[in-house]
Design a protein around this motif. Structure first.
Motif, PDB file in Angstrom:
ATOM      1  N   LYS A 130      70.804  15.127  54.169  1.00  0.00           N
ATOM      2  CA  LYS A 130      69.949  14.519  53.142  1.00  0.00           C
ATOM      3  C   LYS A 130      70.723  14.303  51.833  1.00  0.00           C
ATOM      4  CE  LYS A 130      66.245  12.768  51.749  1.00  0.00           C
ATOM      5  NZ  LYS A 130      66.185  11.356  51.959  1.00  0.00           N
TER       6      LYS A 130
ATOM      7  N   GLU B 187      71.994  10.575  54.206  1.00  0.00           N
ATOM      8  CA  GLU B 187      70.710   9.863  54.048  1.00  0.00           C
ATOM      9  C   GLU B 187      70.216  10.090  52.628  1.00  0.00           C
ATOM     10  OE1 GLU B 187      69.469   7.935  56.331  1.00  0.00           O
ATOM     11  OE2 GLU B 187      70.320   8.623  58.223  1.00  0.00           O
TER      12      GLU B 187
ATOM     13  N   SER C 236      62.715  11.574  54.793  1.00  0.00           N
ATOM     14  CA  SER C 236      62.582  12.778  53.968  1.00  0.00           C
ATOM     15  C   SER C 236      63.377  13.930  54.591  1.00  0.00           C
ATOM     16  CB  SER C 236      61.108  13.171  53.859  1.00  0.00           C
ATOM     17  OG  SER C 236      60.624  13.582  55.121  1.00  0.00           O
ATOM     18  N   TYR C 237      63.591  14.965  53.797  1.00  0.00           N
ATOM     19  CA  TYR C 237      64.288  16.153  54.284  1.00  0.00           C
ATOM     20  C   TYR C 237      63.549  16.739  55.490  1.00  0.00           C
ATOM     21  CZ  TYR C 237      65.626  21.036  54.651  1.00  0.00           C
ATOM     22  OH  TYR C 237      66.023  22.253  55.136  1.00  0.00           O
TER      23      TYR C 237
ATOM     24  N   VAL D 113      64.265  14.698  58.616  1.00  0.00           N
ATOM     25  CA  VAL D 113      65.626  14.953  59.094  1.00  0.00           C
ATOM     26  C   VAL D 113      65.676  16.309  59.791  1.00  0.00           C
ATOM     27  CG1 VAL D 113      68.016  15.359  58.381  1.00  0.00           C
ATOM     28  CG2 VAL D 113      66.710  13.491  57.351  1.00  0.00           C
TER      29      VAL D 113
END
Length: 158
Positions: free
Chosen positions: A131, A135, A141-142, A145
């Motif tokens: 993250k 990304e 979003s975290y 992921v």
């Protein structure tokens, strides 16, 4: 159609010379034959109006009625249409979400590869690294992921 045909009084004048049990059995057969022809005609009408899916559905239903009545199997029309609708809905949903499933599968493999190559032991640290450095946009979003990484770690790549 079922409500219209549930009244067997229409056949009583034809079946009056038979015993009551035979009359009941024959009236059910009349209803089955009428339904088969009705759905056959509905299939033709749908075909001529170029509603081919509906034409095939009515044709399939007529054939199911024919085969079930020839083997004296009870056939529930409401259940048939409910199952048919469920099958068609499932196919449509799979088609609709196929790109998303492919995306998830690709991302799972990518995230797992990053975790292994970077030497992370925990999914939380790997997800935070992905993250923060890979990304960096708001999406994904975290949590997303992390979820994909956990599924990939457990061997779920679907």
């Amino acid at each position: 159609l079922n409500e219209l045909l549930s009244d067997t009084s229409k056949f009583n004048h034809i079946l009056s010379k038979y015993s009551s049990s035979e009359s009941k059995r024959l009236s059910l057969k009349f209803l089955e034959v009428f339904r088969i022809y009705a759905f056959k005609e509905l299939s033709f009408i749908a075909y001529h109006t170029e509603a081919f899916n509906i034409a095939l559905m009515y044709h399939d239903y007529a054939m199911q009625l024919y085969f079930s009545s020839s083997k004296s199997i009870f056939y529930d029309s409401a259940d048939y249409f409910r199952k048919l609708s469920s099958i068609q809905g499932t196919k449509a949903a799979k088609t609709r979400w196929a790109p998303q499933a492919e995306y998830r599968q690709r991302k799972k493999k990518e995230y797992l590869h990053i975790k292994v190559t970077q030497g992370f032991n925990k999914n939380t640290k790997a997800a935070r690294y992905i993250k923060d450095y890979i990304e960096t946009d708001e999406q994904p979003s975290y949590e997303y992921v992390y979820k994909l990484l956990c599924e990939a770690t457990n061997g779920n790549f679907s």
